[in-house]
Design a protein around this motif. Structure first.
Motif, short mmCIF file in Angstrom:
data_model
loop_
_atom_site.label_atom_id
_atom_site.label_comp_id
_atom_site.label_asym_id
_atom_site.label_seq_id
_atom_site.Cartn_x
_atom_site.Cartn_y
_atom_site.Cartn_z
N THR A 278 1.05 0.66 11.91
CA THR A 278 -0.14 1.02 11.11
C THR A 278 0.14 1.51 9.75
O THR A 278 -0.41 1.28 8.95
CB THR A 278 -0.95 2.05 11.92
N ASN A 279 1.19 2.47 9.84
CA ASN A 279 1.53 3.13 8.40
C ASN A 279 2.32 2.22 7.66
O ASN A 279 1.97 2.54 6.44
CB ASN A 279 2.28 4.39 8.92
N MET A 280 3.18 1.33 8.21
CA MET A 280 4.14 0.85 7.14
C MET A 280 3.98 -0.75 7.18
O MET A 280 4.98 -1.20 6.16
CB MET A 280 5.47 1.11 7.75
N LYS A 281 3.36 -1.38 7.77
CA LYS A 281 3.45 -2.93 7.76
C LYS A 281 3.37 -3.37 6.31
O LYS A 281 3.89 -4.36 5.87
CB LYS A 281 2.30 -3.43 8.77
N GLN A 282 2.29 -3.06 5.74
CA GLN A 282 1.79 -3.47 4.39
C GLN A 282 2.99 -3.04 3.41
O GLN A 282 3.38 -3.97 2.53
CB GLN A 282 0.50 -3.06 3.84
N LEU A 283 3.43 -2.14 3.53
CA LEU A 283 4.64 -1.69 2.56
C LEU A 283 5.85 -2.63 2.89
O LEU A 283 6.38 -2.88 1.98
CB LEU A 283 5.10 -0.16 2.76
N TYR A 284 5.99 -2.65 4.09
CA TYR A 284 7.16 -3.60 4.58
C TYR A 284 7.24 -4.83 3.87
O TYR A 284 8.00 -5.53 3.49
CB TYR A 284 7.41 -3.71 6.20
N GLU A 285 5.86 -5.49 4.07
CA GLU A 285 5.50 -6.76 3.61
C GLU A 285 5.81 -7.10 1.89
O GLU A 285 6.32 -8.04 1.75
CB GLU A 285 4.04 -7.23 3.89
N ASN A 286 5.69 -5.96 1.33
CA ASN A 286 5.93 -6.14 -0.20
C ASN A 286 7.11 -5.99 -0.35
O ASN A 286 7.72 -6.41 -1.43
CB ASN A 286 5.10 -4.87 -0.85
N VAL A 287 8.25 -5.61 0.61
CA VAL A 287 9.75 -5.44 -0.18
C VAL A 287 10.51 -6.44 0.79
O VAL A 287 11.09 -7.25 0.39
CB VAL A 287 10.09 -4.04 0.47
N TRP A 288 10.24 -6.26 2.18
CA TRP A 288 11.31 -7.31 3.13
C TRP A 288 10.70 -7.97 4.24
O TRP A 288 11.25 -8.74 5.08
CB TRP A 288 12.40 -6.55 3.52
#
Length: 233
Positions: A84-94
């Motif tokens: 919930t917290n991190m999926k979008q941020l992860y998608e933008n990097v790796w």
């Protein structure tokens, strides 16, 4: 006359010997830490250090688990909060991978610190940590620090990091390392406020002009324990 060894050569050899001994000592410390399956917070909670944190007029308990004692229900809870917290941020990097993240959380050496209010059934945040070797350093690595959306901004992350530093000191780790996404500006500022700085191994330290989406931050042992001195806000 036989072979002559230069003073410089002797110094290099002695340095290699010292580095190998230091690495072996670190490996022994990490091995011992990973073999310990007791409550990492037992001594700290007994004297109240981490059981008197005010939250909505209740008390927060920080409780430690390993991958074997956490249980499937809490493992899935930790996964959901992270996604919930991190999926979008992860998608933008790796990129985000459900199976890879679950495997990481379920690693045999994974340890978890859960922030558990005495008035709620579920925890409101957690730190996923491991004891590892990074090059020649024996470190506590913070894999995840996650707080539920409705509990963010209330000092829970700071509480968990105070527990992390206490454990790192208790288990004789030389450093604490963590990875932070550069796009997650709030997290970057949070860690810097707690005294973490760019590690020499971080992409930004190796190539300051690079475009890597994450950095590695660290704090040495002599700075452990100062989290509680940092003001909230």
């Amino acid at each position: 006359m036989g072979k002559k060894t230069s003073t410089k050569g002797k110094e290099k050899k002695w340095k290699r010997i010292q580095e190998n001994e230091k690495r072996k000592e670190g490996q022994d410390i990490v091995r011992k830490a990973n073999a310990y399956h007791g409550n990492l917070m037992e001594e700290e909670t007994m004297d109240g250090t981490f059981t008197r944190f005010p939250y909505e007029n209740h008390t927060i308990h920080v409780i430690s688990y390993d991958a074997r004692t956490l249980g499937q229900e809490r493992l899935e809870w930790a996964f959901r909060i992270c996604k919930t917290n991190m999926k979008q941020l992860y998608e933008n990097v790796w990129g985000w991978d459900d199976a890879k993240k679950m495997e990481e959380l379920n690693h045999e050496n994974a340890r978890f610190l859960l922030a558990c209010p005495d008035h709620r059934m579920e925890p409101i945040g957690y730190a996923h940590i491991r004891f590892e070797m990074e090059d020649s350093r024996h470190v506590l690595y913070v894999y995840e620090l996650q707080v539920c959306a409705d509990a963010q901004g209330k000092g829970i992350g700071k509480l968990l990091m105070a527990a992390v530093e206490t454990i790192a000191q208790k288990m004789d780790m030389a450093w604490i390392l963590l990875t932070v996404l550069k796009e997650n500006v709030g997290a970057v500022n949070f860690y810097y406020k707690l005294g973490y700085r760019l590690d020499d191994s971080s992409p930004g330290a190796v190539d300051p002009m690079g475009q890597c989406g994450y950095e590695i931050l660290s704090k040495p042992r002599e700075s452990f324990g100062c989290v509680s001195e940092v003001a909230d806000g």
